[in-house]
Scaffold this motif. Structure first.
Motif, mmCIF file in Angstrom:
data_model
loop_
_atom_site.group_PDB
_atom_site.id
_atom_site.type_symbol
_atom_site.label_atom_id
_atom_site.label_comp_id
_atom_site.label_asym_id
_atom_site.label_seq_id
_atom_site.Cartn_x
_atom_site.Cartn_y
_atom_site.Cartn_z
ATOM 1 N N GLU A 383 49.265 45.651 39.763
ATOM 2 C CA GLU A 383 49.096 44.550 38.868
ATOM 3 C C GLU A 383 48.387 45.058 37.653
ATOM 4 O O GLU A 383 48.616 44.620 36.516
ATOM 5 C CB GLU A 383 48.402 43.443 39.407
ATOM 6 C CG GLU A 383 48.318 42.117 38.651
ATOM 7 C CD GLU A 383 47.872 40.945 39.477
ATOM 8 O OE1 GLU A 383 47.687 39.888 38.760
ATOM 9 O OE2 GLU A 383 47.513 41.141 40.722
ATOM 10 N N ALA A 384 47.216 45.897 37.971
ATOM 11 C CA ALA A 384 46.346 46.324 36.740
ATOM 12 C C ALA A 384 47.241 47.213 35.715
ATOM 13 O O ALA A 384 47.316 47.066 34.411
ATOM 14 C CB ALA A 384 45.095 47.196 37.103
ATOM 15 N N ASN A 385 48.023 48.288 36.327
ATOM 16 C CA ASN A 385 48.866 48.978 35.696
ATOM 17 C C ASN A 385 50.033 48.230 34.635
ATOM 18 O O ASN A 385 50.120 48.561 33.478
ATOM 19 C CB ASN A 385 49.271 49.962 36.424
ATOM 20 C CG ASN A 385 48.532 51.242 36.930
ATOM 21 O OD1 ASN A 385 47.852 51.810 35.971
ATOM 22 N ND2 ASN A 385 48.478 51.409 37.914
ATOM 23 N N THR A 386 50.433 47.047 35.193
ATOM 24 C CA THR A 386 51.288 46.426 34.597
ATOM 25 C C THR A 386 50.730 45.741 33.570
ATOM 26 O O THR A 386 51.325 45.574 32.449
ATOM 27 C CB THR A 386 52.039 45.525 35.353
ATOM 28 O OG1 THR A 386 52.645 46.353 36.546
ATOM 29 C CG2 THR A 386 53.384 44.923 34.794
ATOM 30 N N SER A 406 45.949 40.560 28.120
ATOM 31 C CA SER A 406 46.501 41.289 29.324
ATOM 32 C C SER A 406 45.727 42.638 29.504
ATOM 33 O O SER A 406 45.334 42.767 30.608
ATOM 34 C CB SER A 406 47.932 41.640 28.668
ATOM 35 O OG SER A 406 49.034 40.738 28.639
ATOM 36 N N LEU A 407 44.989 43.098 28.421
ATOM 37 C CA LEU A 407 44.025 44.138 28.611
ATOM 38 C C LEU A 407 42.780 43.824 29.344
ATOM 39 O O LEU A 407 42.218 44.340 30.122
ATOM 40 C CB LEU A 407 43.681 44.872 27.356
ATOM 41 C CG LEU A 407 45.038 45.486 26.524
ATOM 42 C CD1 LEU A 407 44.627 45.861 25.199
ATOM 43 C CD2 LEU A 407 45.494 46.737 27.613
ATOM 44 N N GLU A 412 39.677 44.088 34.489
ATOM 45 C CA GLU A 412 39.015 43.344 35.483
ATOM 46 C C GLU A 412 39.607 43.962 36.706
ATOM 47 O O GLU A 412 38.806 44.147 37.810
ATOM 48 C CB GLU A 412 39.313 41.953 35.328
ATOM 49 C CG GLU A 412 38.436 41.151 34.421
ATOM 50 C CD GLU A 412 39.039 39.730 34.198
ATOM 51 O OE1 GLU A 412 40.012 39.377 34.961
ATOM 52 O OE2 GLU A 412 38.336 38.678 33.566
ATOM 53 N N LEU A 413 40.862 44.163 36.904
ATOM 54 C CA LEU A 413 41.525 44.560 38.097
ATOM 55 C C LEU A 413 41.250 46.054 38.248
ATOM 56 O O LEU A 413 40.994 46.338 39.624
ATOM 57 C CB LEU A 413 42.975 44.356 37.891
ATOM 58 C CG LEU A 413 43.381 42.991 38.134
ATOM 59 C CD1 LEU A 413 44.910 43.020 37.706
ATOM 60 C CD2 LEU A 413 43.313 42.398 39.790
ATOM 61 N N GLU A 416 37.905 46.250 39.637
ATOM 62 C CA GLU A 416 37.757 45.813 41.187
ATOM 63 C C GLU A 416 38.296 46.824 42.080
ATOM 64 O O GLU A 416 37.670 47.126 43.258
ATOM 65 C CB GLU A 416 38.509 44.684 41.284
ATOM 66 C CG GLU A 416 38.047 42.977 40.825
ATOM 67 C CD GLU A 416 39.166 41.957 40.829
ATOM 68 O OE1 GLU A 416 39.876 42.235 41.742
ATOM 69 O OE2 GLU A 416 38.897 41.076 40.232
ATOM 70 N N ALA A 417 39.219 47.645 41.539
ATOM 71 C CA ALA A 417 39.964 48.841 42.351
ATOM 72 C C ALA A 417 39.104 50.053 42.279
ATOM 73 O O ALA A 417 39.278 51.107 42.852
ATOM 74 C CB ALA A 417 41.389 48.848 41.940
ATOM 75 N N ASP A 418 38.028 49.922 41.490
ATOM 76 C CA ASP A 418 37.163 51.190 41.146
ATOM 77 C C ASP A 418 37.869 52.406 40.889
ATOM 78 O O ASP A 418 37.849 53.565 41.124
ATOM 79 C CB ASP A 418 36.295 51.581 42.579
ATOM 80 C CG ASP A 418 35.244 52.515 42.511
ATOM 81 O OD1 ASP A 418 34.682 52.852 41.270
ATOM 82 O OD2 ASP A 418 34.928 53.372 43.310
#
Length: 476
Positions: A383-386, A406-407, A412-413, A416-418
């Motif tokens: 989701e973050a990459n998209t 979007s950015l 944020e994501l 969260e994913a480090d």
């Protein structure tokens, strides 16, 4: 300046880990199938219907074994929905037969199938129920296996601290019973997690410990598994010659052992390294070798991954129609396999291809499809990459407010994913956005943040790109 191939934030993590479960699957089917081993008969209740109960439980055990075996074969054929149903039925019959080990094994395999269908909560419930039964039975090895599966689930959901605890607990259990294969499995997964977190020294230590165990027990297949991982890590640590030596040794071991899937995986890993270093003809040959082996082994997931990587290669060559055809082949296979991660990846890469063709509205639609899938399967990194790709697209279209939204969500994501790589690329994208808005001070700060992140994780080319932007804005 055109970005290098690993501009995509998750490119460094595109190497899918090999599933190291074959021996455990064989163990589980033997334990769960009454025809494979003689389980002690269940104790009948104190009743005058004692003889009837014995007949009923024997019949239930026979039915359980039939459905369990069917589920296992369906699982091997990637028929996830059918396998899930078979294991559910088997569990019911094992429960009726009072076969606790059969219950546990059915739940364990059901959890694995559910995890492959991206059913996170049901998979967790199945694994936890199996764990309780294995603890009752004092089956330590099976408890370790459950911890590894939980760790893999938690990794996919970006719960990396919880994942590390699961892999570490598995390692402790396997060490306590001197289970070398279990220890290697735990160390490999722990190393994969550390590599993902860019803790490369710790990852190498985990892999080297696993390698020493595999050499000690003279298990050539496990040695090949570990050498493949070390090869990937060496490439990531900018030691390509050492990495290629490890890949070649892994290939030799896999060929000797007749391990087709491992051989295919290693060809894929080599191809990705060659793609990342712009050795496109060599990468095409490696992917072709991988695809041939995956077809031979009827490994449709491997075939889908190869088609996806070939799409990347062809897009790099600007062979856009051929690239689209490869992505569509991958998409079809992922859909057949109900693989949400793959479907999302294919949608996002098709979106990237449409951007490359200048078809921005169509690209936005593909990105939205990807977001829908990633949201459904709770894939935060996808989701973050998209969102990051959507932000770049909106910036290009001049829709700057939408780009910022979007950015911001992407950042944020990634936090969260480090994912420091993802954070770096998003700050770089923010720099481009602010520069286009005329907010040059904010743009400079964003490029400085990007430069720092890229420096910390050793992505030198993007560090240079970011510093070049900072200098450009300083002069202006």
């Amino acid at each position: 300046m055109h970005p290098p191939m690993h501009a995509d934030p998750d490119f460094a993590d595109i190497f899918s880990p090999i599933s190291l479960m074959l021996k455990l699957f064989n163990t589980l089917i033997a334990l769960g199938n009454p025809s494979a081993v003689q389980n002690p008969p269940p104790q009948p209740p104190p009743s005058k219907f004692k003889g009837i109960w014995k007949i009923l439980t024997t019949s239930a055990a026979r039915e359980a074994g039939t459905h369990y075996s069917a589920g296992f074969l369906q699982m091997q054929g990637f028929q996830w929905a059918e396998a899930a149903e078979s294991f559910k039925i088997a569990h019911g019959f094992y429960l009726e037969a009072r076969d606790t080990m059969g219950e546990a094994n059915s739940l364990c395999n059901l959890g694995y199938v559910q995890s492959q269908r991206d059913e996170y909560d049901p998979a967790c419930q199945s694994f936890k129920a199996a764990m309780q039964l294995y603890q009752q039975l004092d089956e330590v090895s099976c408890q370790g296996y459950i911890h590894i599966q939980m760790g893999l689930l938690e990794t996919r959901k970006e719960k990396l601290n919880a994942s590390e605890m699961s892999f570490t607990r598995a390692l402790e259990l396997y060490t306590n019973i001197d289970d070398h294969e279990g220890q290697m499995n735990a160390l490999n997964n722990l190393g994969d997690l550390q590599k993902r977190r860019l803790q490369v020294d710790e990852a190498e230590e985990s892999f080297r410990r696993s390698l020493a165990l595999s050499v000690n027990v003279e298990d050539k297949v496990w040695e090949a598994h570990v050498r493949s991982r070390i090869g990937v890590l060496c490439v990531q640590m900018d030691r390509p010659e050492e990495g290629r030596e490890e890949f070649d040794r892994a290939l030799e071991l896999y060929k000797t052992a007749g391990h087709i899937l491992g051989e295919s995986y290693t060809h894929r890993s080599i191809g990705l390294y060659q793609l990342d270093t712009n050795q496109l003809d060599s990468a095409a040959e490696s992917f072709a070798s991988s695809l041939e082996l995956d077809v031979k082994a009827s490994n449709r997931l491997g075939q889908a991954d190869v088609h996806r990587f070939m799409g990347l290669l062809l897009a790099t060559r600007n062979e856009l129609q051929a690239s689209e055809e490869s992505y569509n082949k991958a998409m079809k296979l992922y859909k057949d396999l109900e693989n949400g991660f793959g479907i999302g990846q294919a949608h996002r890469l098709i979106g990237n291809l449409l951007v490359q063709q200048g078809l921005l509205d169509e690209a936005r639609e593909s990105y939205q499809h990807a977001l829908n899938v990633y949201t459904e399967v709770e894939d935060g990194l996808g989701e973050a990459n998209t969102h990051k790709a959507m932000g770049d697209l909106e910036t290009q279209k001049g829709r700057l407010e939408a780009a910022e939204i979007s950015l911001t969500r992407a950042l944020e994501l990634f936090v969260e994913a480090d994912s420091r790589s993802g954070q770096g690329h998003t700050h770089y994208a923010f720099g481009n956005l602010y520069q286009r808005q005329g907010a040059f001070g904010q743009a400079k700060i964003s490029f400085q943040k990007a430069s720092k992140l890229f420096s910390d994780i050793g992505i030198k080319d993007w560090e240079r790109n970011s510093l070049s932007k900072v200098e450009e804005l300083s002069v202006a």
